[in-house]
Write an enzyme that holds these catalytic residues in place. Sequence first.
Site, PDB file in Angstrom:
ATOM      1  N   ARG A  36      -2.524   9.628 -38.186  1.00 30.82           N
ATOM      2  CA  ARG A  36      -3.414   8.724 -38.933  1.00 30.82           C
ATOM      3  C   ARG A  36      -3.795   9.300 -40.295  1.00 30.82           C
ATOM      4  O   ARG A  36      -4.025  10.502 -40.406  1.00 30.82           O
ATOM      5  CB  ARG A  36      -4.690   8.436 -38.131  1.00 30.82           C
ATOM      6  CG  ARG A  36      -4.705   7.011 -37.633  1.00 30.82           C
ATOM      7  CD  ARG A  36      -5.921   6.731 -36.798  1.00 30.82           C
ATOM      8  NE  ARG A  36      -5.497   6.385 -35.446  1.00 30.82           N
ATOM      9  CZ  ARG A  36      -6.318   5.919 -34.529  1.00 30.82           C
ATOM     10  NH1 ARG A  36      -7.588   5.744 -34.799  1.00 30.82           N
ATOM     11  NH2 ARG A  36      -5.859   5.624 -33.330  1.00 30.82           N
ATOM     12  N   SER A  52      -5.416   1.403 -35.471  1.00 33.82           N
ATOM     13  CA  SER A  52      -6.343   0.936 -34.433  1.00 33.82           C
ATOM     14  C   SER A  52      -7.600   0.310 -35.031  1.00 33.82           C
ATOM     15  O   SER A  52      -7.527  -0.729 -35.667  1.00 33.82           O
ATOM     16  CB  SER A  52      -6.661   2.095 -33.485  1.00 33.82           C
ATOM     17  OG  SER A  52      -7.466   1.654 -32.430  1.00 33.82           O
ATOM     18  N   HIS A  53      -8.747   0.983 -34.894  1.00 29.34           N
ATOM     19  CA  HIS A  53     -10.033   0.426 -35.322  1.00 29.34           C
ATOM     20  C   HIS A  53     -10.523   1.012 -36.649  1.00 29.34           C
ATOM     21  O   HIS A  53     -11.621   0.722 -37.078  1.00 29.34           O
ATOM     22  CB  HIS A  53     -11.066   0.705 -34.235  1.00 29.34           C
ATOM     23  CG  HIS A  53     -11.175   2.163 -33.922  1.00 29.34           C
ATOM     24  ND1 HIS A  53     -10.361   2.775 -33.008  1.00 29.34           N
ATOM     25  CD2 HIS A  53     -11.961   3.131 -34.433  1.00 29.34           C
ATOM     26  CE1 HIS A  53     -10.650   4.063 -32.959  1.00 29.34           C
ATOM     27  NE2 HIS A  53     -11.613   4.308 -33.820  1.00 29.34           N
ATOM     28  N   LYS A  71       1.570   5.249 -33.849  1.00 33.93           N
ATOM     29  CA  LYS A  71       1.422   5.593 -32.434  1.00 33.93           C
ATOM     30  C   LYS A  71       2.806   5.522 -31.798  1.00 33.93           C
ATOM     31  O   LYS A  71       3.567   4.604 -32.106  1.00 33.93           O
ATOM     32  CB  LYS A  71       0.531   4.582 -31.718  1.00 33.93           C
ATOM     33  CG  LYS A  71      -0.943   4.690 -32.002  1.00 33.93           C
ATOM     34  CD  LYS A  71      -1.695   3.696 -31.096  1.00 33.93           C
ATOM     35  CE  LYS A  71      -3.164   3.662 -31.440  1.00 33.93           C
ATOM     36  NZ  LYS A  71      -3.895   2.670 -30.634  1.00 33.93           N
ATOM     37  N   ASP A 111     -10.341  -4.461 -30.261  1.00 34.05           N
ATOM     38  CA  ASP A 111     -10.179  -3.636 -31.458  1.00 34.05           C
ATOM     39  C   ASP A 111      -8.957  -4.150 -32.245  1.00 34.05           C
ATOM     40  O   ASP A 111      -8.277  -5.093 -31.825  1.00 34.05           O
ATOM     41  CB  ASP A 111     -10.089  -2.138 -31.107  1.00 34.05           C
ATOM     42  CG  ASP A 111      -8.730  -1.706 -30.617  1.00 34.05           C
ATOM     43  OD1 ASP A 111      -8.008  -2.549 -30.042  1.00 34.05           O
ATOM     44  OD2 ASP A 111      -8.365  -0.525 -30.796  1.00 34.05           O
ATOM     45  N   ASP A 125      -5.938  -3.258 -32.813  1.00 32.27           N
ATOM     46  CA  ASP A 125      -4.560  -3.284 -32.307  1.00 32.27           C
ATOM     47  C   ASP A 125      -4.489  -3.627 -30.815  1.00 32.27           C
ATOM     48  O   ASP A 125      -3.427  -3.500 -30.198  1.00 32.27           O
ATOM     49  CB  ASP A 125      -3.829  -1.976 -32.607  1.00 32.27           C
ATOM     50  CG  ASP A 125      -4.334  -0.803 -31.795  1.00 32.27           C
ATOM     51  OD1 ASP A 125      -5.546  -0.737 -31.535  1.00 32.27           O
ATOM     52  OD2 ASP A 125      -3.511   0.051 -31.415  1.00 32.27           O
ATOM     53  N   ASP A 135      -5.847  -2.497 -27.861  1.00 23.28           N
ATOM     54  CA  ASP A 135      -5.842  -1.661 -26.654  1.00 23.28           C
ATOM     55  C   ASP A 135      -7.261  -1.329 -26.175  1.00 23.28           C
ATOM     56  O   ASP A 135      -7.440  -0.549 -25.246  1.00 23.28           O
ATOM     57  CB  ASP A 135      -4.993  -0.385 -26.834  1.00 23.28           C
ATOM     58  CG  ASP A 135      -5.409   0.439 -28.030  1.00 23.28           C
ATOM     59  OD1 ASP A 135      -6.473   0.156 -28.612  1.00 23.28           O
ATOM     60  OD2 ASP A 135      -4.657   1.378 -28.377  1.00 23.28           O
ATOM     61  N   ARG A 136      -8.260  -1.936 -26.813  1.00 25.96           N
ATOM     62  CA  ARG A 136      -9.645  -1.748 -26.360  1.00 25.96           C
ATOM     63  C   ARG A 136     -10.325  -3.099 -26.257  1.00 25.96           C
ATOM     64  O   ARG A 136     -10.246  -3.904 -27.184  1.00 25.96           O
ATOM     65  CB  ARG A 136     -10.406  -0.925 -27.387  1.00 25.96           C
ATOM     66  CG  ARG A 136     -10.665   0.477 -26.972  1.00 25.96           C
ATOM     67  CD  ARG A 136     -11.199   1.239 -28.140  1.00 25.96           C
ATOM     68  NE  ARG A 136     -12.640   1.218 -28.179  1.00 25.96           N
ATOM     69  CZ  ARG A 136     -13.343   1.663 -29.220  1.00 25.96           C
ATOM     70  NH1 ARG A 136     -12.739   2.117 -30.281  1.00 25.96           N
ATOM     71  NH2 ARG A 136     -14.639   1.639 -29.176  1.00 25.96           N
ATOM     72  N   HIS A 195     -10.927   1.455 -22.911  1.00 22.78           N
ATOM     73  CA  HIS A 195      -9.480   1.301 -22.711  1.00 22.78           C
ATOM     74  C   HIS A 195      -9.296   1.102 -21.207  1.00 22.78           C
ATOM     75  O   HIS A 195      -9.777   1.917 -20.415  1.00 22.78           O
ATOM     76  CB  HIS A 195      -8.723   2.566 -23.116  1.00 22.78           C
ATOM     77  CG  HIS A 195      -8.673   2.821 -24.587  1.00 22.78           C
ATOM     78  ND1 HIS A 195      -7.613   2.439 -25.366  1.00 22.78           N
ATOM     79  CD2 HIS A 195      -9.548   3.412 -25.414  1.00 22.78           C
ATOM     80  CE1 HIS A 195      -7.839   2.789 -26.623  1.00 22.78           C
ATOM     81  NE2 HIS A 195      -9.009   3.385 -26.678  1.00 22.78           N
TER      82      HIS A 195
HETATM   83 MG    MG Z   1      -6.772   0.686 -30.598  1.00 17.12          MG
END
Ligand code: MG
Length: 457
Positions: free
Chosen positions: A19, A104-105, A114, A241, A243, A245-246, A328
């Site tokens: 990142r 992500s967030h 990722k 979030d 992307d 995954d949350r 998650h």
């Molecule tokens: Mg994420």
Amino acid sequence: MTASEKLNFDSIFRAYDIRGVFGEDLTEEVAARIGAAFATFLGEDKEVLVARDVRLSGEKLRKALVSGLVTGCNVTDVGIVPTPLLYFAINHLQKDVGIMITASHNPPEWNGIKTFRRKRCFYGKDMEKIKQIAKKVDLERLGKKKGRLSSYKGIIQEYMNFVVDKIEIERRLKVVADTANGTCGLVAPFLFKQLGCKILTLNQNPDGTFPAHLPEPKEETLGELKNKVVKNKADFGVGYDGDGDRAVFVDEKGNVIPGDLTLLVFAKDVLQKSKGAKIVYELSCSMAVEEYVKELGGIPIVERVGHTFIMDKMIEENALFGGEKSSHFYFSECYGADDAIFASLRMAEILSKSDEKLSEMIDSLPKYPSIYEKNFECPDNLKFAVIEKLRDRFKDSGLEVLDIDGVKLLDKDGWVLLRPSNTEPVIRVSAEAKTEEKLKNLYEFAKKELKHLLKGG
Ligand code: MG
């Protein structure tokens, strides 16, 4: 100094992903080098899927990454999709590896990478090797294509078909979804509708500037969602979030539910369907998780925080479900991925089959006084050594310690956890106990020990 030595790979390679701020430490050259490094690391003729989130720098980074990857791999681009759809695609299309361009967030100026492979994740030592190769990539190699490059348009529809078969909604629910202008807006509302729910959306249009709020679902960003749930008398709300995954849930009264309590709602459902199932959780979760899973006849398995560790543990233990306090949630039915969309649909299924409201389900779960992630500044180059010293001090004093990630001091009626952040120069302290007094004692003890070491003691 060569050109590549000026590039700052060390600051962008994290414990299990990459990142950085686009144009500063994460540039197109860096992405191209990482792509080429992956091609070298993976070996000849591997099949790699590439996808991205909605960030404005995503297309530039995708092109650059692919220019490196095709020097050795066959690349299929699946387009703009949530991260769990890429993981689904790897398994569904039987490919070797998936690379997701996402931060992500994080705020809009950030981006990242990722990486996933079928059945096993990339670990720190793999990422270290890839980083070292990336530094030495011969730029002449880029542009000399060897692999095949194609695109695949159908993955959202195939994922929807896959998921619809796994969810049974027994009565029409009203759901509010805040997709935070991220990728979930492309998928989740359509699935709720297809499954017969009344779906109200917030911030559905993908927009990499994230105009409404940061794509991080938490108390501070979910105000609009909470209001909309209450105002419309919805059964629940979900905030995803950026992307996908949350998933953070809001009950019908507008309360944001902590991730480890949501975990128990899912765990109870899993254990009702599959007696004695294994449930993976991480060490910052409430002790209620271990107690409640055991009470329901399940086998709780504790693991480090982070998706690579939880996913691998689930495969190793053949666990049916896993979850983290950060919301998650991992389902074996989705190849073990932390899939926020699937989690929200499963939540709808659970509520549609129950007479209880979501707030009533949460009220019936065990809860203890706790403190979550208080940050103590500590330079990156010292934070791991500080944790090791603390562990030794605790062990030498005869205290019971769990040291799979940071140091967790275990007491009969509580615990305190000190973890070095993987992304910031801080040590995070969390604690929980059966009484307020015990909680205070544990937290103050840990704080005193930590401060003593931070002062060089
Ligand atoms: Mg994420």
